[in-house]
Structures are given as structure tokens and as C-alpha cells.
Write an enzyme that holds these catalytic residues in place. Structure first.
Site, PDB file in Angstrom:
ATOM      1  N   LYS A  41       0.837  -1.204   0.000  1.00 54.75           N
ATOM      2  CA  LYS A  41       0.000   0.000   0.000  1.00 54.75           C
ATOM      3  C   LYS A  41       0.872   1.255   0.000  1.00 54.75           C
ATOM      4  O   LYS A  41       2.073   1.183   0.294  1.00 54.75           O
ATOM      5  CB  LYS A  41      -0.922  -0.019   1.226  1.00 54.75           C
ATOM      6  N   ARG A 138     -10.721  -0.598  14.443  1.00 55.35           N
ATOM      7  CA  ARG A 138     -10.671   0.144  13.178  1.00 55.35           C
ATOM      8  C   ARG A 138     -11.746  -0.380  12.228  1.00 55.35           C
ATOM      9  O   ARG A 138     -12.749   0.288  12.022  1.00 55.35           O
ATOM     10  CB  ARG A 138      -9.267   0.011  12.579  1.00 55.35           C
ATOM     11  N   HIS A 169      -6.149  -7.633  12.814  1.00 58.87           N
ATOM     12  CA  HIS A 169      -4.948  -6.792  12.799  1.00 58.87           C
ATOM     13  C   HIS A 169      -4.553  -6.416  14.221  1.00 58.87           C
ATOM     14  O   HIS A 169      -5.400  -6.005  15.013  1.00 58.87           O
ATOM     15  CB  HIS A 169      -5.233  -5.536  11.962  1.00 58.87           C
ATOM     16  N   ARG A 225       1.113 -10.975   7.043  1.00 56.48           N
ATOM     17  CA  ARG A 225       1.141  -9.766   6.205  1.00 56.48           C
ATOM     18  C   ARG A 225       2.433  -8.997   6.503  1.00 56.48           C
ATOM     19  O   ARG A 225       2.613  -8.454   7.584  1.00 56.48           O
ATOM     20  CB  ARG A 225      -0.099  -8.899   6.482  1.00 56.48           C
ATOM     21  N   TYR A 269      14.863  30.359   8.248  1.00 56.36           N
ATOM     22  CA  TYR A 269      13.690  31.039   8.825  1.00 56.36           C
ATOM     23  C   TYR A 269      13.805  31.177  10.334  1.00 56.36           C
ATOM     24  O   TYR A 269      14.179  30.239  11.040  1.00 56.36           O
ATOM     25  CB  TYR A 269      12.419  30.247   8.521  1.00 56.36           C
ATOM     26  N   CYS A 316      13.511  24.258   5.292  1.00 60.89           N
ATOM     27  CA  CYS A 316      12.495  25.009   4.546  1.00 60.89           C
ATOM     28  C   CYS A 316      11.721  24.032   3.657  1.00 60.89           C
ATOM     29  O   CYS A 316      11.975  22.841   3.656  1.00 60.89           O
ATOM     30  CB  CYS A 316      13.139  26.076   3.669  1.00 60.89           C
ATOM     31  N   ASP A 318      11.869  23.728   0.447  1.00 66.20           N
ATOM     32  CA  ASP A 318      12.635  23.179  -0.677  1.00 66.20           C
ATOM     33  C   ASP A 318      14.146  23.184  -0.464  1.00 66.20           C
ATOM     34  O   ASP A 318      14.893  22.782  -1.357  1.00 66.20           O
ATOM     35  CB  ASP A 318      12.359  24.003  -1.944  1.00 66.20           C
TER      36      ASP A 318
END
Ligand SMILES: *Cc1c(COP(=O)(O)O)cnc(C)c1O
Length: 395
Positions: A41, A138, A169, A225, A269, A316, A318
């Protein structure tokens, strides 16, 4: 896949050989003949679902995914084996289950009614797994509730539904204290026994995830799993670290700027870092927009020329800066954000110590980071998610 082996801003290396080897290590640990559902997944935990699935298709019994889209991606890539969706599917996507031969997890009468109707209409059977909630809270039939058995019995009695498996699970099998996992396992066992007493046998029963495999809990059934361990990462610090699994992913970037800064200058920053002396600083053209965790601001290191260089100030979107004072480094030199270089290593466990949740990091490794595939030293191919972002001129 493309023919590029590296990129000038950043790229991740995925060693598919390690994934195959990690799977083999699990299988060797498990009872002979145990089936393995390879959990791929979320783009195979960020490693690339198609490439990973192709690499291990012959070694696993089925693939576990979270969404119909992921399952269809596998089918379109030519994966023909069984695919199980581990979550809930919107009704609007039910028809796709038949079209692409995908197994859903079933646990309510409402789901059953809709699917049985569709099966009847199309005159086809749908293979499913029954989901049991033994304490994860769940999805699944709540095994301790009144009428819990009836739901499975009705699913099993439906003419157009073929129950191929039943599973639950674990909520905390990765914790040191296994009492809750044992309680869940007992509930699972009781439920299966009651079904057996009523004459139902289900081909595949499975409850163990990676932690279960490592700790040998829930492994007396006939499938497990295998998720994060496939990728060479332990699910937590508290599980046994006995298998020599190896992390399949490493992450590279190329220095985009080098400068010398006098004492008293703020970096990044908020100027949370201020130089106390003259420093040589490299800018790395990667940031949280690529999935580099911002929580590592001022904490983690990057391997530059094989030396651990600390991040200065905030990461930051990027870019971020590292201290390369006293380290030999050139503009555009490749550095290692995660993985090995020159005998040193920055591991995901180092990051875990600094507050990164390994699963979350892997899932968040962004679309801007091309994945370059190797099997050991042999380059296999490259997947650049940006090719799907209308950027053909850069591909
Ligand atoms: C994600 C998931 C797994 C895999 O978990 P790991 O801890 O990565 O092994 C297994 N089963 C289900 C139902 C899941 O949702």
C-alpha cells in the site's frame, strides 16, 4: 521506466535486491509453506508499488493494498496474482472489484448485500477476505459483540461470495508488552474455532503484521502480512532486531550553494541558528516539500564527503543548510541525506530518535523525488513521478 541513473537535484535509490532478500529472511524465519501477503500500500511505502511488486511477485502469495486505485495500478502493470484491499471500499467502486478481480475485506451485512446483488447480476463470484476487529477498533466484525458469528456465517453462506480468507490486525504487537496482542490473538482463535465448530473452514487465516513475524506472534496460521520489514525497517525499537534486514531506500541530493558566513549571522527562517564563528555552509536543495522531515531542523546530519554535517536552523520547504566547516566539499557534489556513504551511515533509526515516525517518513517521500532502482550494483530502471505532472520536457 527511464534510463537515468541519477538526478542533479535529488533522487532516492531503491535496492530491489534488498527487498527480495528481506522477504526471504522473513520466509526463512516462518514455518515452511507459510503464505506471505506482501503489503505494498501507499506506493509500497514510498518505494514505488509497480517496481516493488514486480520484484517480489514470484515470492509472495498476494499483495495487500489500501485502495482500489492501488490495486488497479498493479493490474495495469501486469500483476496477475491475488490482491487484497485491507481497508473499506466505497460502494461506488464495487464494480471495479469484479472488473479487475480484486479481493475486498468484508465485514458488514450492508457490504455483503450490495456485493451479493452485484455478483448475482453479473453471474460471477467475488473472492473476499472477512475482516475481524479483535481490538484494533478500526474495521472488521467486532468479535466480542452479540451476533458477531452470524455476520461471518451469512457471508460464508452467500452463493456469489467466495470467502478465501479471514483476518484481524494487531494494535500493539510492536510494543514490549505483548499482553494486548495475546488477547487479540486469543479472540481471533476463539472466533475461528467457533466457525470451525459450525462446519466452516476458510483457506487463509492471518493476523500477524511485521511485528508479529519478528516476535512470532500470530504466526501459527497459514499467512502473514509483511509490511515495513519488507523494506528493511523495523516496526519499532521495542521488537526483536534479530533478522539481518537491510533498508532498501537511500536518499541523495546535490549541494546547490556553498558560502562562508561570518560570526553573528542568522541561518534559515526565524534565525533559530546564529553563527558563533566564521562557518562554511552548504545549501541542500531539498526540503519538507520533498518529504524531508521539518522536525529534523537543527537536529539531523547529512553525509558530505562521508562526514556527518549538522543541519543549521530550520528545514524550509525546498532547501536547508548544513555546516561543512572543515569538510572538503564542492558545489554540486552529491551528498547523502539517508543511507551510507564512505563507511558512515545516516539511518532512519537516527531520525526516529529525533522524532520521525519511520512509516510516515516513507509514505511522505514526495513526488519530486525520482526513484532509481538497483539490484545490488546493477541498475534496473528509474521511476520519476514528476513525469505524471505534465513535465515531459524535463523527463
Ligand atoms: C499496513 C498494514 C499491514 C502492514 O503493517 P506493517 O507493520 O508494515 O507490517 C498489515 N496489515 C494491515 C491490515 C495493514 O493495514
Amino acid at each position: 521506466m527511464q534510463d537515468r541513473k541519477s538526478y542533479d537535484r535529488t533522487y532516492a535509490i531503491v535496492d530491489l535486491g534488498r527487498i527480495v532478500e528481506n522477504l526471504r529472511l522473513c520466509k526463512e524465519k516462518l514455518r515452511k509453506g507459510m503464505a506471505v501477503c506482501a503489503v505494498v500500500k501507499m506506493d509500497a511505502y514510498g518505494h514505488g508499488i509497480v517496481e516493488v511488486a514486480k520484484a517480489i511477485a514470484d515470492e509472495c502469495a498476494m499483495f495487500g493494498v489500501a485502495t482500489v486505485e492501488e490495486a488497479i495500478t498493479l493490474r495495469k502493470a501486469g500483476i496477475e496474482g491475488d490482491i487484497l484491499i485491507l481497508g473499506v471500499i466505497p460502494e461506488s467502486q464495487y464494480a471495479l472489484l469484479y472488473e479487475y478481480r480484486i479481493m475486498p475485506s468484508l465485514f458488514t451485512l450492508k457490504q455483503l448485500k450490495k456485493l451479493e446483488e452485484l455478483g448475482k447480476k453479473n453471474n460471477t463470484n467475488l473472492a473476499v477476505h472477512i475482516a475481524l476487529d479483535t481490538g484494533m477498533g478500526r474495521i472488521g466484525i467486532q468479535t466480542e459483540e452479540k451476533g458477531a458469528l452470524k455476520i461471518a456465517e451469512q457471508i460464508l453462506a452467500s452463493p456469489h461470495i467466495e470467502v478465501k480468507g479471514i483476518f484481524s490486525h494487531f494494535a500493539s504487537c510492536d510494543e514490549q508488552d505483548k499482553s494486548y496482542a495475546r488477547k487479540q490473538e486469543q479472540r481471533f482463535k476463539n472466533y475461528l474455532e467457533k466457525l470451525k465448530e459450525r462446519g466452516f473452514t476458510i483457506p487463509l487465516c492471518h493476523i500477524a503484521n511485521s511485528a508479529g513475524i519478528l516476535e512470532d506472534i500470530g504466526t501459527e496460521y497459514n499467512m502473514v502480512r509483511d509490511g515495513i520489514v519488507l523494506y528493511g525497517v523495523y516496526p519499532s525499537k521495542e521488537v526483536l532486531h534479530e533478522l539481518p534486514i537491510k533498508m532498501a531506500l537511500s536518499w541523495k541530493a546535490k549541494i546547490s550553494h556553498i558560502k562562508t558566513v561570518p560570526a553573528g549571522e542568522g541561518i534559515s527562517y526565524g534565525s533559530t541558528f546564529v553563527t558563533e564563528k566564521e562557518m562554511k555552509i552548504a545549501t541542500i536543495p531539498v526540503g519538507y516539500g520533498d518529504g524531508y522531515p521539518r522536525i529534523l531542523s537543527g537536529k539531523a546530519t547529512v553525509l558530505v564527503s562521508g562526514k556527518k554535517c549538522p543541519i543549521l536552523g530550520r528545514v524550509c520547504m525546498d532547501q536547508f543548510m548544513v555546516d561543512i566547516t572543515g569538510v572538503e566539499a564542492e558545489l554540486f557534489q552529491e551528498v547523502t541525506l539517508l543511507g551510507e556513504e564512505g563507511g558512515e551511515e545516516i539511518s532512519l533509526y537516527d531520525w526516529e530518535e529525533l522524532g520521525v515516525f519511520p512509516y510516515e517518513f516513507l509514505c511522505g517521500l514526495g513526488n519530486r523525488v525520482p526513484r532509481v532502482y538497483y539490484r545490488g550494483k546493477e541498475w534496473i530502471g528509474t521511476y520519476n513521478p514528476q513525469d505524471n505532472l505534465h513535465l515531459h520536457e524535463f523527463s
